[in-house]
Design an enzyme around this catalytic site. Sequence first.
Site, PDB file in Angstrom:
ATOM      1  N   ASP A  67      -4.590 -12.838   3.449  1.00 37.58           N
ATOM      2  CA  ASP A  67      -5.828 -12.403   4.093  1.00 37.58           C
ATOM      3  C   ASP A  67      -7.063 -12.649   3.240  1.00 37.58           C
ATOM      4  O   ASP A  67      -8.167 -12.281   3.641  1.00 37.58           O
ATOM      5  CB  ASP A  67      -5.747 -10.939   4.517  1.00 37.58           C
ATOM      6  CG  ASP A  67      -5.060 -10.047   3.509  1.00 37.58           C
ATOM      7  OD1 ASP A  67      -4.732 -10.534   2.404  1.00 37.58           O
ATOM      8  OD2 ASP A  67      -4.827  -8.866   3.820  1.00 37.58           O
ATOM      9  N   HIS A  90       0.817  -1.220   0.000  1.00 40.48           N
ATOM     10  CA  HIS A  90       0.000   0.000   0.000  1.00 40.48           C
ATOM     11  C   HIS A  90       0.853   1.274   0.000  1.00 40.48           C
ATOM     12  O   HIS A  90       0.308   2.366  -0.192  1.00 40.48           O
ATOM     13  CB  HIS A  90      -0.930   0.033   1.216  1.00 40.48           C
ATOM     14  CG  HIS A  90      -1.995  -1.007   1.211  1.00 40.48           C
ATOM     15  ND1 HIS A  90      -2.827  -1.226   0.135  1.00 40.48           N
ATOM     16  CD2 HIS A  90      -2.361  -1.922   2.151  1.00 40.48           C
ATOM     17  CE1 HIS A  90      -3.666  -2.224   0.410  1.00 40.48           C
ATOM     18  NE2 HIS A  90      -3.398  -2.657   1.626  1.00 40.48           N
ATOM     19  N   HIS A 129      -6.487  -7.191  -0.417  1.00 44.13           N
ATOM     20  CA  HIS A 129      -6.603  -5.760  -0.686  1.00 44.13           C
ATOM     21  C   HIS A 129      -5.796  -5.395  -1.938  1.00 44.13           C
ATOM     22  O   HIS A 129      -4.708  -5.926  -2.153  1.00 44.13           O
ATOM     23  CB  HIS A 129      -6.079  -4.948   0.502  1.00 44.13           C
ATOM     24  CG  HIS A 129      -6.744  -5.264   1.801  1.00 44.13           C
ATOM     25  ND1 HIS A 129      -6.210  -6.138   2.720  1.00 44.13           N
ATOM     26  CD2 HIS A 129      -7.919  -4.833   2.320  1.00 44.13           C
ATOM     27  CE1 HIS A 129      -7.017  -6.230   3.770  1.00 44.13           C
ATOM     28  NE2 HIS A 129      -8.061  -5.450   3.541  1.00 44.13           N
ATOM     29  N   ASP A 140      -2.956 -10.537  -2.393  1.00 38.93           N
ATOM     30  CA  ASP A 140      -3.532 -10.047  -1.143  1.00 38.93           C
ATOM     31  C   ASP A 140      -5.014  -9.755  -1.352  1.00 38.93           C
ATOM     32  O   ASP A 140      -5.451  -9.459  -2.468  1.00 38.93           O
ATOM     33  CB  ASP A 140      -2.802  -8.772  -0.728  1.00 38.93           C
ATOM     34  CG  ASP A 140      -3.067  -8.350   0.698  1.00 38.93           C
ATOM     35  OD1 ASP A 140      -2.246  -8.661   1.569  1.00 38.93           O
ATOM     36  OD2 ASP A 140      -4.106  -7.689   0.947  1.00 38.93           O
TER      37      ASP A 140
END
Length: 311
Positions: free
Chosen positions: A248, A130, A169, A167
């Site tokens: 995740d 990120h 995200h 991931d």
Amino acid sequence: MTTAYFSHPDCRAHDMGAGHPECPQRLDAIEDHLLATGLDVALTRMDAPLVAHSDLMLAHTEGYLTELNEFMQQAAETGEHRALDPDTTVCPHTWRAALRAAGAAVAATDAVIDGRAENAFCAIRPPGHHATRNETMGFCFFNNVAVAARHALDVRGLSRVAIIDFDVHHGNGTEDIVAGDERILMVSFFQDKLYPYSGGVPKGENMLNLPIPPYTRGAEIRELIEANWMPRLNDFKPEMIFISAGFDAHREDDLGQLGLVEADYEWITRRLVDVARTHSQKRIVSCLEGGYALSALGRSVAAHLRALADV
């Protein structure tokens, strides 16, 4: 295969406070599961060095690095936690942990290119995908995978590399850094309309983003990977593969609502190993990103490593 395992105790010292999901115990969960299963004996352990400033500059701006360093030094001097945003906090040990995390990714890249390992996994924190060119976000400070990919290209002289991000995200920071760089193909899937609420429209033609509806199971994601990722990767013929390995999307992880299990992570990894075997001289560097349900994280990383080490 010879699989190098990069980590360092400094990565455990980074602590964002009680109850924070990105906690030191994540690395303990991985280590405990590797020890319990005996998988640790199949790995070649290597210490993560501190990253060079020149390598960080391949992905981040000078101003960002200076400002972040000053902020973290203030935390080190006071001994207190300091928040950069509602999700991302530094402690006195964060700076060295972040330097080790990025350093692991670069050192793993060198080890694989130099033939000291066929592939590598970096058990590191803080994560990185990120972190944009000039902003911390979502538990991330330096974009470890982007730094390593640019090191492979700009320092080690490769011509084409691929970044794969699984991931839950969207890897918005990596996309921000590498979008438009024709030497890099980035392919990913992530849960649609989940933090950081991006990725629906790729920023560059070198991006292949697959937003996935909540509650999608592994079988459907495998089909999407086979139909979308694999043709692009094989057409691109990367000389090296980098993985932002977030776990995740596991069905037990509360930070997302996808339905992957360990067997899915092993299948994804083996398909990427197939690409690396065909086009990349088996060269893969994988870096830990998310994964916050500790038992599921340990089991999923072990599945990932079994595929990398071919055991």
